[in-house]
Write an enzyme that holds these catalytic residues in place. Structure first.
Site, PDB file in Angstrom:
ATOM      1  N   GLY A 218      -1.722 -14.427 -56.089  1.00 44.43           N
ATOM      2  CA  GLY A 218      -0.788 -16.053 -55.815  1.00 44.43           C
ATOM      3  C   GLY A 218       0.734 -15.386 -56.900  1.00 44.43           C
ATOM      4  O   GLY A 218       1.135 -16.449 -57.002  1.00 44.43           O
ATOM      5  N   GLU A 259      -6.105  -8.962 -57.031  1.00 41.42           N
ATOM      6  CA  GLU A 259      -6.821  -8.480 -55.373  1.00 41.42           C
ATOM      7  C   GLU A 259      -4.645  -8.827 -54.943  1.00 41.42           C
ATOM      8  O   GLU A 259      -4.268 -10.083 -54.010  1.00 41.42           O
ATOM      9  CB  GLU A 259      -6.960 -10.093 -55.050  1.00 41.42           C
ATOM     10  CG  GLU A 259      -8.250 -10.294 -55.025  1.00 41.42           C
ATOM     11  CD  GLU A 259      -9.297 -11.056 -54.604  1.00 41.42           C
ATOM     12  OE1 GLU A 259     -11.053 -10.995 -54.054  1.00 41.42           O
ATOM     13  OE2 GLU A 259      -8.528 -11.912 -54.419  1.00 41.42           O
ATOM     14  N   PRO A 260      -3.640  -8.685 -55.614  1.00 38.53           N
ATOM     15  CA  PRO A 260      -2.275  -9.025 -55.301  1.00 38.53           C
ATOM     16  C   PRO A 260      -1.970  -7.879 -53.589  1.00 38.53           C
ATOM     17  O   PRO A 260      -2.615  -7.195 -53.563  1.00 38.53           O
ATOM     18  CB  PRO A 260      -1.596  -7.764 -56.099  1.00 38.53           C
ATOM     19  CG  PRO A 260      -2.387  -7.112 -56.560  1.00 38.53           C
ATOM     20  CD  PRO A 260      -4.035  -7.407 -56.574  1.00 38.53           C
ATOM     21  N   GLY A 261      -1.409  -8.688 -53.209  1.00 40.25           N
ATOM     22  CA  GLY A 261      -0.978  -8.246 -51.932  1.00 40.25           C
ATOM     23  C   GLY A 261       0.853  -8.483 -51.863  1.00 40.25           C
ATOM     24  O   GLY A 261       1.215  -6.869 -51.979  1.00 40.25           O
ATOM     25  N   ARG A 298       7.071 -15.003 -39.870  1.00 40.22           N
ATOM     26  CA  ARG A 298       6.608 -15.832 -41.617  1.00 40.22           C
ATOM     27  C   ARG A 298       8.070 -16.926 -41.322  1.00 40.22           C
ATOM     28  O   ARG A 298       7.586 -18.487 -42.012  1.00 40.22           O
ATOM     29  CB  ARG A 298       7.061 -14.834 -43.236  1.00 40.22           C
ATOM     30  CG  ARG A 298       5.653 -14.147 -42.895  1.00 40.22           C
ATOM     31  CD  ARG A 298       5.937 -13.178 -44.078  1.00 40.22           C
ATOM     32  NE  ARG A 298       5.574 -14.306 -45.189  1.00 40.22           N
ATOM     33  CZ  ARG A 298       5.934 -15.010 -46.213  1.00 40.22           C
ATOM     34  NH1 ARG A 298       7.356 -14.669 -46.046  1.00 40.22           N
ATOM     35  NH2 ARG A 298       6.304 -15.706 -47.017  1.00 40.22           N
ATOM     36  N   TYR A 302       6.018 -20.514 -41.850  1.00 40.26           N
ATOM     37  CA  TYR A 302       5.708 -20.980 -43.184  1.00 40.26           C
ATOM     38  C   TYR A 302       7.479 -21.425 -44.047  1.00 40.26           C
ATOM     39  O   TYR A 302       7.338 -21.637 -44.845  1.00 40.26           O
ATOM     40  CB  TYR A 302       5.315 -19.990 -44.469  1.00 40.26           C
ATOM     41  CG  TYR A 302       4.154 -18.818 -43.782  1.00 40.26           C
ATOM     42  CD1 TYR A 302       3.261 -20.491 -43.993  1.00 40.26           C
ATOM     43  CD2 TYR A 302       4.270 -17.973 -43.661  1.00 40.26           C
ATOM     44  CE1 TYR A 302       1.599 -19.506 -43.608  1.00 40.26           C
ATOM     45  CE2 TYR A 302       2.507 -17.135 -43.416  1.00 40.26           C
ATOM     46  CZ  TYR A 302       1.292 -17.988 -43.467  1.00 40.26           C
ATOM     47  OH  TYR A 302       0.346 -17.932 -43.056  1.00 40.26           O
ATOM     48  N   CYS A 328      11.929 -16.449 -25.847  1.00 40.95           N
ATOM     49  CA  CYS A 328      12.391 -17.441 -25.208  1.00 40.95           C
ATOM     50  C   CYS A 328      11.156 -19.227 -25.504  1.00 40.95           C
ATOM     51  O   CYS A 328      10.240 -19.564 -24.944  1.00 40.95           O
ATOM     52  CB  CYS A 328      11.582 -17.453 -23.368  1.00 40.95           C
ATOM     53  SG  CYS A 328      12.601 -16.007 -22.492  1.00 40.95           S
ATOM     54  N   GLU A 329      11.778 -19.157 -26.903  1.00 42.92           N
ATOM     55  CA  GLU A 329      11.343 -20.143 -27.922  1.00 42.92           C
ATOM     56  C   GLU A 329      12.721 -20.168 -28.437  1.00 42.92           C
ATOM     57  O   GLU A 329      13.405 -18.947 -29.035  1.00 42.92           O
ATOM     58  CB  GLU A 329       9.765 -19.985 -28.539  1.00 42.92           C
ATOM     59  CG  GLU A 329       8.720 -19.366 -27.831  1.00 42.92           C
ATOM     60  CD  GLU A 329       7.732 -19.840 -27.559  1.00 42.92           C
ATOM     61  OE1 GLU A 329       7.621 -21.790 -27.756  1.00 42.92           O
ATOM     62  OE2 GLU A 329       6.317 -20.086 -26.818  1.00 42.92           O
ATOM     63  N   TYR A 356       3.147  -9.474 -44.826  1.00 41.15           N
ATOM     64  CA  TYR A 356       2.350 -10.457 -44.343  1.00 41.15           C
ATOM     65  C   TYR A 356       3.646 -10.368 -42.914  1.00 41.15           C
ATOM     66  O   TYR A 356       4.593 -11.452 -42.283  1.00 41.15           O
ATOM     67  CB  TYR A 356       2.976 -11.885 -44.469  1.00 41.15           C
ATOM     68  CG  TYR A 356       1.201 -11.679 -45.280  1.00 41.15           C
ATOM     69  CD1 TYR A 356      -0.236 -11.836 -45.388  1.00 41.15           C
ATOM     70  CD2 TYR A 356       1.690 -12.125 -47.438  1.00 41.15           C
ATOM     71  CE1 TYR A 356      -1.067 -11.110 -45.821  1.00 41.15           C
ATOM     72  CE2 TYR A 356       0.853 -12.178 -47.927  1.00 41.15           C
ATOM     73  CZ  TYR A 356      -0.879 -11.577 -47.472  1.00 41.15           C
ATOM     74  OH  TYR A 356      -1.433 -11.724 -48.179  1.00 41.15           O
TER      75      TYR A 356
HETATM   76  C1  LIG Z   1      -5.039 -12.800 -48.555  1.00 37.07           C
HETATM   77  C2  LIG Z   1      -5.555 -12.793 -50.034  1.00 37.07           C
HETATM   78  C3  LIG Z   1      -4.731 -11.862 -51.509  1.00 37.07           C
HETATM   79  C4  LIG Z   1      -3.405 -11.872 -51.211  1.00 37.07           C
HETATM   80  O1  LIG Z   1      -3.409 -12.400 -51.790  1.00 37.07           O
HETATM   81  P1  LIG Z   1      -1.184 -11.911 -51.911  1.00 37.07           P
HETATM   82  O2  LIG Z   1      -0.021 -13.745 -52.054  1.00 37.07           O
HETATM   83  O3  LIG Z   1      -0.569 -11.775 -50.561  1.00 37.07           O
HETATM   84  O4  LIG Z   1      -1.111 -11.615 -52.874  1.00 37.07           O
HETATM   85  C5  LIG Z   1      -6.034 -12.457 -51.971  1.00 37.07           C
HETATM   86  N1  LIG Z   1      -7.310 -12.483 -52.284  1.00 37.07           N
HETATM   87  C6  LIG Z   1      -7.955 -13.223 -50.932  1.00 37.07           C
HETATM   88  C7  LIG Z   1      -8.963 -13.747 -51.063  1.00 37.07           C
HETATM   89  C8  LIG Z   1      -6.517 -13.073 -50.081  1.00 37.07           C
HETATM   90  O5  LIG Z   1      -7.213 -14.067 -48.896  1.00 37.07           O
END
Ligand SMILES: *Cc1c(COP(=O)(O)O)cnc(C)c1O
Length: 411
Positions: A218, A259-261, A298, A302, A328-329, A356
Site C-alpha cells: 500500500g 509485499e510491494p507491487g 487504470r 480507478y 469504441c467506448e 497494473y
Molecule cells: C495487490 C497486493 C499487493 C501489492 O499492492 P501494491 O499497492 O501494488 O504495493 C500486496 N499484497 C497483496 C495481498 C495484494 O493483493
C-alpha cells in the site's frame, strides 16, 4: 530514461509499447531494503500482479526478492523465473480449497483469508504451516475502491473474529507461522500504517509458532507533481523500532515481510503511444492515440492519473488536450491536460506505467496487446512480442453449424 531512448525503442519495436527501466526497479528495491536495514530479518515479496513479465521476475529474483502471488498461475510464473517455492507467498482471495491445496503441495507459503477455508484446510492438512490474513479495519487512503482494510472489505479475517479463529486453530491442531495484513493500495499516512501494525502485534501474541509478520503493501508513489508519497524512510525508522521491541518483548526472532507491487515497478514504466488523429470539437481538442482501455485501463477503472507528455515535440508550445483512445467506448486517458503542441504522428508517453498497466490489458476490440521492453544498462531488451492475429484466434473454434454454409447472411 532519456526521451531519445524512448523514441528509439518506439521506432524499433513500434507503438504502442511498454518500457520498463530496470535501474528504477533496482533503486526502489534498495531504497525499501535500506529503510529497514536495522531489522535482523527482512523479506520483500514482490507482488507479481503489478507486472508479471518473467524477465521482471528474474530481475527481482537477482536482487534477493521473494514473491507475493494471488493465483496458481502466478506461482507457476515465479517457479519458471527461478524462485524457490519457499520464497513465494500465496495470498488468494475467494479461490477454491483445491487450488490452495495444489499450491501448498508445491511448498509455497499459504496465506488464508477466511475462516471457512481455514477450518477445512486445517482439518485436512494440520501439518502444513499457514499464514493468516487479518483485516485490522483501518481506512488507509481516501478511495474506497482501493482501500481494503475497512469494515466492508471482502479481504482478510476481521480482528473481531479472532476468538473464532483461535478456536479453529486449537481444534484442528494446525500451525500458524505468519500473520499478514494488506490494507490497500493507497496508504497516505505513516501513522495509519503504524496504528494498524499495533493491531497486528497484539494479534501476533496469540500464536506461539510464529515465524514472520507480513505488513503487506500500500506504499504510495507519486503519479503527478505535488502528490504525496509514503515516507518510506520515516516508516522504516518507526516500524523498525516497534518491530524490534516486539521481538524483544516476546523473545522471538521474527522476520518482517512486505509485499510491494506499485512501489517497486510503477515509476519504472513508460507507455508509448502514437497520435492517430487530432480532432477539434466545439469544446476541446482531442488527441486520439493508437491505444485505449484495452491497454491501459487504470484511468477509466480507478480514475487514476497518469502524466502524459509529448516525446516528439518536448519544446512545443503548451496547449490543452483531451487524450483519448481508439476503442469504441468513451476511453479518456486524461482531460484538459497541458501538453506540448501535438501533431498527428507524435509519440505520447504515459508515466507510472509499470504497475497494473500491462497486466490489466485485454484484447477488447480484437486488438493486439502491446510489446514490452526492458531497458537495462543502456540496452533495450524485448521481453514480450506484440501479439499477432494468431494470438487473437488461438483458442477460437470455428463451428460449422448444420445448414449454415457460407452463403452470406440468412435471417
Ligand atoms: C495487490 C497486493 C499487493 C501489492 O499492492 P501494491 O499497492 O501494488 O504495493 C500486496 N499484497 C497483496 C495481498 C495484494 O493483493
Amino acid at each position: 530514461m532519456k526521451n531519445s531512448d524512448l523514441i528509439k525503442i518506439a521506432e524499433t519495436y513500434g507503438s504502442p509499447v511498454y518500457v520498463y527501466d530496470a535501474e528504477k526497479i533496482v533503486s526502489q528495491y534498495n531504497r525499501l531494503s535500506n529503510a529497514f536495514k536495522n531489522v535482523k530479518s527482512l523479506k520483500l515479496n514482490y507482488a507479481v500482479k503489478a507486472c508479471s513479465n518473467i524477465s521482471i521476475l528474474k530481475l527481482l529474483n537477482g536482487l534477493g526478492s521473494g514473491l507475493d502471488t494471488v493465483s496458481w498461475q502466478e506461482v507457476q510464473l515465479g517457479l519458471m523465473a527461478g524462485f524457490d517455492p519457499s520464497d513465494i507467498i500465496y495470498t488468494p482471495n475467494g479461490v477454491s480449497l483445491e487450488e490452495i491445496e495444489e499450491v501448498a503441495e508445491l511448498g509455497v507459503q499459504i496465506n488464508i483469508d477466511n475462516l471457512s477455508i481455514l477450518e477445512q484446510f486445517g482439518t485436512k492438512h494440520p501439518d502444513v504451516p499457514v499464514c493468516i490474513r487479518i483485516n485490522p479495519h483501518v481506512m488507509a487512503g481516501g478511495n474506497s475502491n482501493i482501500s481494503v482494510g475497512h469494515i466492508d472489505s471482502k479481504f482478510g479475517i476481521s480482528i473481531h473474529q479472532i476468538p473464532h479463529l483461535l478456536r479453529i486453530v486449537k481444534n484442528t491442531g494446525m500451525r500458524v507461522n505468519g500473520i499478514h495484513m494488506h490494507t490497500g493500495s493507497d496508504i497516505l499516512d505513516v501513522e495509519v500504517f503504524l496504528y494498524a501494525s499495533e493491531i497486528l502485534f497484539e494479534t501476533a501474541k496469540n500464536f506461539e509458532n510464529l515465524e514472520f509478520i507480513d505488513f503487506g503493501s500500500g506504499f504510495k508513489v507519486p503519479y503527478k507533481e505535488g502528490d504525496i508519497e509514503t515516507n518510506i524512510e520515516e516508516l522504516g525508522k518507526k516500524l523498525t523500532h516497534k518491530f524490534n521491541a516486539f521481538c524483544k518483548e516476546t523473545g522471538k526472532d521474527l522476520t518482517l515481510a512486505f509485499e510491494p507491487g506499485k512501489f517497486l515497478v510503477s515509476e519504472s514504466g513508460y507507455f508509448i503511444t502514437k497520435v492517430n488523429v487530432v480532432k477539434q470539437t466545439t469544446s476541446t481538442v482531442f488527441a486520439g492515440v493508437d491505444s485505449g482501455f484495452n491497454h491501459l485501463i487504470r484511468p477509466m477503472l480507478y480514475n487514476s492519473y497518469h502524466e502524459i507528455f509529448n516525446l516528439s515535440n518536448p519544446k512545443g508550445k503548451e496547449r490543452f488536450y483531451s487524450v483519448v483512445g481508439y476503442i469504441c467506448e468513451t476511453d479518456t486517458f486524461g482531460s484538459n491536460r497541458r501538453i506540448n503542441e501535438i501533431s498527428e504522428g507524435d509519440l505520447l508517453c504515459f508515466r507510472n506505467a509499470g504497475a497494473y498497466c500491462f497486466t490489466m490489458a485485454s484484447n477488447y476490440n480484437s486488438r493486439y496487446r502491446p510489446a514490452e521492453v526492458l531497458w537495462h544498462k543502456g540496452e533495450a531488451h524485448l521481453i514480450r512480442r506484440r501479439e499477432t492475429m494468431e494470438d487473437i484466434t488461438r483458442n477460437m473454434i470455428e463451428v460449422d453449424l448444420a445448414g449454415k454454409k457460407k452463403e452470406g447472411p440468412t435471417r
